[in-house]
Design a protein around this motif. Structure first.
Motif, PDB file in Angstrom:
ATOM      1  N   THR A 161      -3.652  -4.277   3.168  1.00 41.43           N
ATOM      2  CA  THR A 161      -3.513  -4.016   1.743  1.00 41.43           C
ATOM      3  C   THR A 161      -2.547  -4.951   1.027  1.00 41.43           C
ATOM      4  O   THR A 161      -2.855  -5.418  -0.077  1.00 41.43           O
ATOM      5  CB  THR A 161      -3.101  -2.548   1.529  1.00 41.43           C
ATOM      6  N   PRO A 162      -1.346  -5.269   1.566  1.00 38.67           N
ATOM      7  CA  PRO A 162      -0.458  -6.189   0.833  1.00 38.67           C
ATOM      8  C   PRO A 162      -1.109  -7.536   0.538  1.00 38.67           C
ATOM      9  O   PRO A 162      -0.904  -8.097  -0.536  1.00 38.67           O
ATOM     10  CB  PRO A 162       0.748  -6.324   1.768  1.00 38.67           C
ATOM     11  N   LEU A 165      -3.509  -7.153  -2.289  1.00 36.31           N
ATOM     12  CA  LEU A 165      -2.825  -7.066  -3.584  1.00 36.31           C
ATOM     13  C   LEU A 165      -2.407  -8.441  -4.086  1.00 36.31           C
ATOM     14  O   LEU A 165      -2.503  -8.738  -5.277  1.00 36.31           O
ATOM     15  CB  LEU A 165      -1.602  -6.153  -3.466  1.00 36.31           C
ATOM     16  N   ARG A 177       0.364  -2.994 -12.516  1.00 39.99           N
ATOM     17  CA  ARG A 177       1.306  -2.211 -11.718  1.00 39.99           C
ATOM     18  C   ARG A 177       2.252  -1.454 -12.623  1.00 39.99           C
ATOM     19  O   ARG A 177       2.713  -1.963 -13.642  1.00 39.99           O
ATOM     20  CB  ARG A 177       2.109  -3.136 -10.803  1.00 39.99           C
ATOM     21  N   TYR A 199      -0.777   0.516  -8.197  1.00 39.59           N
ATOM     22  CA  TYR A 199      -1.537  -0.652  -8.622  1.00 39.59           C
ATOM     23  C   TYR A 199      -2.959  -0.255  -8.999  1.00 39.59           C
ATOM     24  O   TYR A 199      -3.548   0.644  -8.385  1.00 39.59           O
ATOM     25  CB  TYR A 199      -1.624  -1.690  -7.500  1.00 39.59           C
ATOM     26  N   THR A 226       1.891   2.070  -3.138  1.00 38.09           N
ATOM     27  CA  THR A 226       2.801   1.506  -2.146  1.00 38.09           C
ATOM     28  C   THR A 226       4.188   2.127  -2.304  1.00 38.09           C
ATOM     29  O   THR A 226       4.572   2.564  -3.383  1.00 38.09           O
ATOM     30  CB  THR A 226       2.931  -0.025  -2.270  1.00 38.09           C
ATOM     31  N   HIS A 228       8.317   1.356  -0.617  1.00 38.92           N
ATOM     32  CA  HIS A 228       9.137   0.493   0.230  1.00 38.92           C
ATOM     33  C   HIS A 228      10.533   1.069   0.326  1.00 38.92           C
ATOM     34  O   HIS A 228      11.117   1.492  -0.668  1.00 38.92           O
ATOM     35  CB  HIS A 228       9.204  -0.923  -0.344  1.00 38.92           C
ATOM     36  N   LEU A 246       7.389  -1.303   4.525  1.00 39.59           N
ATOM     37  CA  LEU A 246       6.463  -1.129   3.406  1.00 39.59           C
ATOM     38  C   LEU A 246       5.303  -0.257   3.842  1.00 39.59           C
ATOM     39  O   LEU A 246       4.695  -0.493   4.887  1.00 39.59           O
ATOM     40  CB  LEU A 246       5.947  -2.489   2.937  1.00 39.59           C
ATOM     41  N   ALA A 248       1.575   1.231   2.471  1.00 43.76           N
ATOM     42  CA  ALA A 248       0.536   1.017   1.463  1.00 43.76           C
ATOM     43  C   ALA A 248      -0.635   1.946   1.749  1.00 43.76           C
ATOM     44  O   ALA A 248      -1.107   2.034   2.892  1.00 43.76           O
ATOM     45  CB  ALA A 248       0.070  -0.436   1.459  1.00 43.76           C
ATOM     46  N   THR A 278       9.481  -5.548   6.688  1.00 42.96           N
ATOM     47  CA  THR A 278       9.851  -6.622   5.766  1.00 42.96           C
ATOM     48  C   THR A 278      11.224  -7.155   6.169  1.00 42.96           C
ATOM     49  O   THR A 278      12.100  -6.386   6.575  1.00 42.96           O
ATOM     50  CB  THR A 278       9.897  -6.133   4.317  1.00 42.96           C
TER      51      THR A 278
END
Length: 286
Positions: A161-162, A165, A177, A199, A226, A228, A246, A248, A278
């Protein structure tokens, strides 16, 4: 995970040998605009330079030569609430063409090519303080695709997913967003940050089963959520390690069998969850 643990232990050792700073580590990624001449850069975070007390310019150095990009941040309100407007422009075509045999396998042998495009972006950030050093931030932004010629771009559906995006605007034409974050200072060297974002992308197309488009009845949802959670650890007066996780949640076309009250089972759509670590190292200076 081992590398992440070693980074945290190393930063802890450096912290214990460095005198405590007079002020806590400042919050990161807020509506605050630094004084003229200040700058910051991370391995993955953008290079940000204040060219005026109310204006910052930022770019991603690792991508600049294959995907030229620049953003301007302008402080509209300074204190006690800080309101900042953002506007930017990027051209991702060359970078996408360089990886089209990997991220875009259908384009690897196709006569079609990834078209030239511009990606404008605009947004607002609003930040305020809680207690003495805690900071909350609200943000809203939107990114669009402006084609500069023929374009056969389609959603990536990479099941990460990241990455979907990041490429949502070039491949679906739109990404917006809205979100919020809270940054808490534990002490002079340690901050904890939590952030949630919703998003909405352009059309993600329909579900593909065994290479076949099953139609609009199985369209992929454009909504992505999402969250974080991360920690910032000061290494010196002008540098920090930031590490976190993270999460998602997105529609990736997954299904599962569910047994009904009548004893029969049917296959229903379910949303998927990604969890990614991350890690970055950020330098700041004046």
């Amino acid at each position: 995970m081992r590398a992440l643990l070693m980074a945290v232990l190393l930063s802890g050792a450096l912290m214990s040998s460095t005198p405590a700073s007079a002020q806590p580590l400042p919050a990161w990624d807020t509506a605050d605009v630094g004084p003229r001449g200040s700058w910051s850069v991370g391995v993955f975070n953008p290079l940000r330079i204040a060219v005026h007390d109310s204006i910052e310019l930022q770019t991603h150095p690792l991508l600049f030569f294959v995907a030229p990009n620049v953003d301007a941040r302008v402080a509209l309100l300074r204190s006690p609430l800080r309101l900042t407007a953002e506007a930017g422009l990027s051209m991702p075509t060359l970078a996408m063409r360089l990886v089209k045999g990997y991220l875009f396998p259908s384009w690897g042998t196709s006569q079609n090519d990834i078209g030239w495009m511009l990606i404008p972006r605009a947004g607002l950030l609003l930040s305020g303080n809680v207690l003495e050093h805690d900071v909350w931030t609200l943000r809203a932004d939107a990114t669009f695709r402006v084609p500069l010629g023929p374009n056969s771009a389609t959603p990536l559906n990479f099941f990460l997913t990241p990455l979907d995006l990041v490429l949502a605007a070039p491949l679906t034409g739109f990404r917006s967003r809205v979100g919020g974050a809270y940054d808490h200072a534990f002490n002079d060297r340690l901050r904890l940050r939590g952030e949630v974002n919703l998003y909405v992308t352009g059309s993600q197309g329909n579900l593909i089963v065994s290479g076949r488009d099953v139609g609009a009845i199985a369209s992929v949802s454009p909504l992505v959520l999402t969250a974080h959670m991360g920690v910032d650890i000061a290494v010196s007066a002008h540098s920090r390690i930031t590490a976190g996780v993270l999460w998602a949640n997105a529609d990736q076309g997954a299904t599962r069998l569910v047994e009904g009250a009548d004893g029969f089972s049917e296959r229903v759509r379910v949303r998927s969850n990604d969890f990614l670590p991350t890690l970055d190292f950020i330098w700041q200076g004046f």
